[in-house]
Design an enzyme around this catalytic site. Structure first.
Site: not given
Length: 798
Positions: A23, A486, A103
């Site tokens: 917990c 394939d 930025c």
């Protein structure tokens, strides 16, 4: 044991694995207790991963004391071990969540500065997800401290994907309040000036707006200069505003502060929208589930549910954990994982995924993965990593921006000095022009043009069941000229069925099937599974034969052999037998007939003769032909099929699917050679397969694409692009999305350069103003961001 600790001055940083934590409150108690040990300067625990990072003074305490303290609390602990090869230094990798990074150029400066910290080996800032990964030998505390010095906030990423509670815009956007304050003070100053208030009072209002609205960017800009020795937009704006104030342009300086803050607030808001493009994936997993333990049913948080637990999923509920159905029948909507809206039937033994929606039936699911390891969490992790990878175009722009900003700063210095000194122009006018020019110097719009586009496109693809591993693969997908498929499990269903058995030399059908299926039961090949399944359906007694198998050998690309009751039997294609000089002439006509029907034929024999034939057919996927047709319409020049099957079978499938060409009888290494030939001839080639058998060919291709990757660990890890569902039409959507992304990146670069160029040209006649410079800079950044966000809404065809 490899000790994960490294001395940094007088403090050692160690990491421990703590077991028994069940917990978050227990974890907090462990953290608090360790912090109280004399000499421990910091302790941070990651729950539920159970990792404890401890910084301590070795003169006062040590590893033993920390472990003893944890044991006294009733848990077990040990040092986590991780060493890099060929070095005596011990490193750990830590992920950080960064806030305030709006930025891309600033992100690059942060990455550069963190890399200079002693003990840091590697730093990678993921601007797209606002995260940073650092490989280091020193303390986490020093890294966090440096992040704060540069004007950002940082915390260690726990790695657990959880839902985010709604947070107020005013709390998440650091420029929101400065924008409001600077706007109010600018309006008050402007109004006061129009009403004829004393100049001192008017300038006082403007100056108040400048100081309150400009404090944050000034602080951040100065921090970057001091700690990273770099110029960023914040610092350039600060210098320009101080310069404007110095020459008495208070009104214009106040307008610049407001426009700058307003632009940053908008840009931060739009970037958050982009970064949260995969937030919907996190929202779909329930926080708790109904768990049956013994005879008791209890509702538990997903973090407390363990593998082996059984959860009860009622009709209409979202499934909380990855697992296998242990009881019940239903249909499940898996669109959140695969992008497919058609529900999939589920019965005992079938896999289900967290976040998918149960239909009308009730299911009991045995949990196979913890919450932090489920498919959704892995997809989110991979998408975030992909969003952080630099695409080729971004790498070029980063190199360009490195020289751009210093060049503009030098130009600004020339603008301020050359006209007054050479042409006797007013110093104040050209100093003002230089200050305005500084505001144009930051290449934010240019630097952000690519990463925002990549983040948006990858997020869009993830929500539609396509996992793209990075910007490089996204860009390459748009440049493909050839796609190789394939056959088995890709163009075809990959679930072949036995259509014919032809025993010879005196064997009965059941004897023949018993031997063949006993050998194939040891193989994982789809054809082997089909034979075993058919044998059981026909009632062949294979259990007694299975018990008598003493050896088994798989022969890649040819078949398998085994010793049964002391006698060697083998099953496979004709090549397996001809290479051993076993005569197959007696069955050649029958083999040709079956192959012309598009069937794969296997021979069963001993070490001297053929004992019979087994024909197996694999059906074409329902949408394979449609997918091939769409790819050609999308501009793919050539679609080719590569298969290990014989030429007749390959030709039948090639004709039905509509591929341009095929190559048959290929071993795995032959497929690699085929891809090399295609690369030499066409340049950009993708290989589409299942991510396992075709891995070598996928690895050498320009882009390796795995399909049906949901629940397939190998496919998820090895492919460059993973189609989560068995739907080849998603491939065309991916190619189109890639081309759309490349187009928007080019648009953004043109927008950024043209706008910057036009603004710079205004310097020549002396027409450039500070407010125009700010509008141009922030406007271009917003323009490219909003343009890139269009990729979030690109529709995928059904």
């Amino acid at each position: 044991m490899i000790q994960e600790a490294q001395i940094t001055e007088s403090i050692i940083s160690s990491r421990f694995l703590v077991t028994g934590l069940d917990c978050a409150d227990c974890a907090a108690r462990v953290e608090k207790a360790v912090k109280r040990i004399p000499g421990v300067t910091n302790a941070t625990i990651t729950f539920p991963a159970g990792r404890l990072n401890v910084d301590y003074d070795p003169q006062q305490t040590g590893i033993t004391q920390v472990i003893d303290k944890i044991k006294k609390l009733g848990y077990e602990a040990r040092e986590e071990e991780k060493k890099l090869e060929n070095t005596s230094e011990v490193f750990q990798t830590t992920d950080f969540c960064i806030t305030g990074m709006d930025c891309a150029d600033c992100a690059a400066k942060l990455e550069k500065r963190i890399s200079k910290i002693p003990g840091v080996k590697k730093t990678q800032v993921n601007f797209g997800s606002s995260k940073m990964t650092v490989t280091h030998s020193g303390s986490v505390t020093e890294i966090l401290s440096t992040i704060e010095k540069l004007g950002y906030s940082g915390k260690v990423d726990t790695g657990l994907k959880t839902k985010k509670a709604p947070v107020s815009f005013w709390k998440t956007n650091q420029y929101a309040k400065p924008t409001i304050i600077s706007f109010i003070m600018f309006i008050l100053g402007f109004t006061a000036g129009k009403l004829g208030a004393p100049e001192l009072a008017v300038n006082g209002l403007f100056l108040t707006g400048i100081l309150l609205g400009g404090f944050l960017p000034a602080k951040n800009g100065i921090s970057v200069l001091i700690n990273a020795w770099e110029f960023d937009m914040n610092l350039l704006m600060t210098i320009a505003v101080i310069g404007a104030s110095f020459i008495g342009s208070f009104e214009e300086a106040a307008a610049v502060i407001f426009l700058f803050s307003f632009g940053n607030a908008l840009q931060s808001y739009t970037l958050d929208k982009t970064r949260n493009s995969i937030q919907a994936l996190m929202e779909i997993t329930p926080d708790e589930a109904l768990v049956r333990r013994g005879q008791t049913e209890i509702r538990l948080p997903v973090e407390e549910i363990k593998t082996g637990d059984h959860i009860i999923v009622r009709p209409g509920e979202r499934i909380a954990m990855d697992g296998k159905v242990s009881a019940g029948y239903s249909t499940v909507n898996e669109s959140s994982i695969t992008g497919e809206s058609i529900p999939v039937e589920k019965q005992p033994g079938d896999e289900v995924y967290a976040g998918t929606i149960n239909g009308r039936g009730s299911l009991e699911v045995e949990v196979t993965k913890l919450a932090r390891d489920n498919t959704i969490s892995r997809i989110i992790n991979m998408v975030e990593e992909a969003q952080g990878q630099r695409a080729p175009s971004q790498q070029f722009i980063d190199r360009f921006a490195k020289y751009y900003t210093p060049a503009v700063i030098i130009l600004a210095a020339l603008v301020a000095t050359v006209p007054p000194l050479t042409f006797e122009q007013p110093f104040e006018k050209w100093f003002y022009e230089a200050m305005a020019l500084l505001l144009v110097a930051c290449p934010c719009a240019l630097v952000i043009s690519t990463p925002v586009s990549i983040v948006s496109a990858i997020g869009n693809a993830a929500k539609n069941g396509v996992l793209i591993k990075g910007g490089m693969y996204l860009e390459e997908a748009g440049n493909l000229s050839v796609i190789a498929f394939d056959k088995t499990g890709t163009l075809t269903e990959g679930k072949p069925q036995v259509t014919d058995i032809i025993p010879i030399n005196g064997l009965s059908d059941k004897e023949f099937l018993a031997i063949a299926s006993a050998i194939e039961s040891r193989s994982e090949h789809p054809l082997a599974e089909a034979i075993v399944k058919y044998s059981k359906e026909q009632g062949a007694e294979i259990s007694s034969v299975l018990a008598s198998i003493s050896t088994f050998e798989a022969i890649p690309g040819k078949g398998a052999k085994a010793t049964v009751n002391g006698k060697t039997y083998q099953i496979g294609n004709s090549r397996l037998f001809t290479e051993q000089a076993i005569d197959i002439e007696a069955v050649e006509n029958e083999v040709s007939r079956l192959q012309n029907e598009g069937k794969t034929v296997m021979m069963l024999g001993d070490d001297k003769r053929i004992l019979g034939l087994i024909a197996v057919a694999d059906t074409l996927r329902e949408n394979s032909g449609q997918a091939v047709s769409k790819l050609k319409k999308a501009g793919i020049k050539k679609v080719i099929m590569l298969t290990g099957d014989n030429e007749s079978t390959a030709r039948a499938i090639a004709t039905k699917s509509g591929v341009d060409d095929f190559r048959a009888d290929l071993l795995p290494e032959d497929k690699v050679d085929a891809i090399k030939d295609l690369l030499a001839e066409h340049g950009k080639v993708a290989m589409v397969g299942d991510g396992v058998n075709d891995a070598p060919a996928m690895a050498i291709s320009t882009v390796g694409i795995a399909m049906g990757a949901a629940g397939t660990d190998t496919a998820l890890e090895t492919a460059d692009i993973a189609l989560m569902a068995d739907d080849l039409t998603k491939l065309t959507d991916t190619v189109r999305l890639s081309r759309k992304t490349l187009g928007i990146i080019k648009q953004n670069i043109i927008f950024a350069l043209v706008i910057k160029g036009l603004i710079l040209l205004l310097v020549i006649p002396g027409w450039l103003t500070m407010w125009l410079a700010v509008i141009g800079d922030m406007g271009s950044s917003l323009l490219v961001t909003l343009n890139a966000m269009r990729l979030l809404r690109v529709k995928h065809e059904d």
